[in-house]
Enzyme design. Structure first.
Site: not given
Length: 366
Positions: A13, A43, A101, A181, A222, A249, A253
């Site tokens: 992050r 990302n 990703d 994944h 996901n 993965d 959050h």
């Protein structure tokens, strides 16, 4: 004593989303989970799509990291799928692979260009296989689970179609392809066929896709948690060697984002315990197989000289207690985020100490 674990799929992050995780907290969590090397996804905000941001992540990790951080650059600028990222610049600054990703490259022509360019730099393309036109706003596996919950379904075909496409593009370009994944039996069958053909295709599974079925877990992730038949196929794929790696993965959050439906769960600190309990204790796989999946083979996929207890390799080790059960407590995790469905789970395979390059990065309290 096992080799230091290598996680080729984590979300740190940083930059831009440090309220969820940063390089210091994410690598601290990884060290508590037995990892000595992780590969972070692009990302972030801004996206890791040029050499300058690659350099930032690597320098920051060298300053505050509790484990080595390899950087995976974006395939396209801003993960928008429209313009190639500065791939050569990122390789020059140390990027080890490429992926979009979280979204996946939707346009086949763009994905071909990505693979053509990546092949020039002898790097692997890691594919998040998701056909947005099919998946749309899907939240859980399409079928009984989505009907029972009254939620929009995420069909298996939304994953499998892009696996098939990307394997075809691997055949066309010769670029090494790594499927991230993977969750479905038919998707795994596609990978098996590609391997039998001699194509440079590898794949990973996550601990949560091995542990849960859509009958036992409604947690938002996901790709979604799939059926019991799919889970069994993944375990069988590990037995037969079709599955190359286990990757977490790790997706931190905030509680607010999870309540809004954000997909993802943290996994660095529970991964080894979950996988040892599931694969070794319950399924009877040898510890050596698990070490290969979580250390040796992931390092090979990214071309890293890690994951082996051999002369000439870094002194990366993990001490694990295989016999004493322990209970996961989400409030004691070392990530900034505590979004885990494993809270309260009784596991075996507790990490007691992590040593990176001969230096202790984590040691459990006596």
């Amino acid at each position: 004593l096992v080799p230091g674990l290598v996680d080729i799929h984590v979300h740190l992050r940083d930059p831009g989303l440090e309220q969820k995780e940063d390089i210091a907290s994410g690598t601290r969590a990884a060290a508590h989970g037995g990892f000595t090397t992780v590969a972070c996804m692009p990302n972030t905000k801004p996206t890791i799509d040029n050499g300058q941001i690659v350099e930032y992540v690597k320098s920051r990790a060298a300053e505050v990291g509790k484990c080595r951080v390899e950087v995976v650059g974006a395939c396209t600028q801003g993960l928008k799928g429209e313009t190639l990222s500065e791939m050569g610049d990122m390789v020059a600054h140390g990027a080890c692979a490429f992926t979009d990703d979280g979204r996946g490259v939707q346009d086949s022509g763009m994905m071909r260009r990505v693979m053509d360019y990546a092949n020039q730099f002898d790097t692997v393309v890691m594919a998040h296989c998701q056909d947005d036109s099919l998946v749309a706003d899907g939240q859980v596996n399409e079928g009984v689970a989505s009907t029972r919950l009254g939620m929009v379904g995420w069909p298996a075909e939304g994953e499998e179609l892009e696996i098939a496409r990307d394997i075809a593009l691997c055949r066309l370009t010769g670029c090494p392809l790594h499927i991230q994944h993977i969750t479905t039996k038919r998707g795994l069958d596609l990978v098996a066929a590609a391997k039998a053909e001699g194509l440079p295709v590898t794949c990973e599974v996550t601990p949560h896709h091995l542990w849960f079925t859509n009958d036992t877990c409604d947690y938002r992730v996901n790709p979604p948690i799939r059926t019991a038949d799919d889970v069994q196929a993944l375990v069988d794929g590990i037995r037969t060697g079709i599955v190359d790696a286990i990757a977490t993965d790790h997706a931190p959050h905030s509680e607010e984002d999870k309540l809004k439906g954000m997909a993802g769960m943290v996994g660095s600190e529970t991964a080894f315990g979950v996988c040892y309990t599931k694969l070794c204790k319950q399924e009877g796989l040898p510890l050596e197989v698990l070490v290969h999946l979580m250390s040796t083979r992931p390092a090979e996929i990214l071309g890293l000289a890690k994951g082996q207890l051999e002369p000439g390799y870094d002194a990366d080790f993990v001490l694990v207690d295989l016999d004493t059960p322990y209970t996961v407590d989400k409030d004691k995790l070392h990530s900034k985020s505590h979004n885990t469905p494993f809270d309260g789970a009784e596991l075996y395979g507790k990490v007691c100490a992590t040593i990176k390059g001969g230096k202790v990065t984590y040691q459990a309290e006596a």
